[in-house]
Design a protein around this motif. Structure first.
Motif, short mmCIF file in Angstrom:
data_model
loop_
_atom_site.label_atom_id
_atom_site.label_comp_id
_atom_site.label_asym_id
_atom_site.label_seq_id
_atom_site.Cartn_x
_atom_site.Cartn_y
_atom_site.Cartn_z
N GLY A 47 4.97 -2.88 -5.61
CA GLY A 47 4.63 -2.28 -4.33
C GLY A 47 4.09 -0.89 -4.51
N SER A 90 8.82 -7.55 -8.40
CA SER A 90 8.01 -7.19 -7.23
C SER A 90 7.24 -5.91 -7.54
CB SER A 90 8.89 -7.00 -5.99
OG SER A 90 9.75 -5.90 -6.14
N ASN A 131 1.83 -5.27 -1.71
CA ASN A 131 2.95 -5.92 -2.38
C ASN A 131 2.52 -7.23 -3.01
OD1 ASN A 131 4.32 -4.65 0.36
ND2 ASN A 131 5.58 -4.39 -1.46
#
Length: 159
Positions: free
Chosen positions: A9, A7, A52
């Motif tokens: 972000g 991920s 994100n």
């Protein structure tokens, strides 16, 4: 080759840090898939909205090596070690899945927030919907289809 999902972000100078983080990941993992980018409100603190997404790739690197690389990319983008969990981030790179590995060190795998946060689950479903969580056997697509948290809103953005 291990299949990995990361991920991405950022909510501090988010466009610059997000793009820098993505470029660094592409440099290290040139054969990749990347989800759409979403804007989301911060979870657990008041602050600016985040960008994100989820990055998927295959690698010969071991899990420890991947985790060290992600920390280096974060530091290269102004992240300082020891930042509070719920606080602004120049760049946040979290290893979500490393094949079907289940562990707590060097990272929690699979990452607990997969099923809890829309800003992780939706983009993960775009690039890894076919993947089953090794802890439950449930597919990422199924998790997203059954996800319901009206407090977490996402907006698709173009970078």
């Amino acid at each position: 080759m291990a299949e990995i999902y990361i991920s991405i972000g950022s909510n501090v100078d988010r466009e610059r840090h997000f793009k820098n983080g993505l470029a660094a990941l592409i440099d290290h993992f040139p054969n990749y898939k990347h989800s759409n980018v979403y804007e989301s409100e911060p979870v657990g603190f008041n602050g600016r909205n985040f960008y994100n997404s989820v990055f998927a790739a295959n690698t010969k690197m071991g899990v420890e090596e991947v985790c060290k690389l992600l920390k280096k990319i974060e530091r290269d983008n102004g992240r300082t070690p020891g930042d509070k969990k719920f606080s602004p981030r120049t760049l946040d790179l979290d290893l979500l899945l490393y094949d079907d590995l289940i562990c707590e060190q060097p990272a929690q795998l699979p990452r607990d927030e997969i099923s809890k946060n829309a800003f992780v689950l939706l983009p993960l479903s775009e690039v890894g919907g076919h993947v089953a969580l090794p802890t439950t056997g449930e597919s990422i697509s199924s998790l997203w289809e059954n996800y319901h948290n009206p407090n977490q809103k996402l907006w698709k953005v173009e970078l």
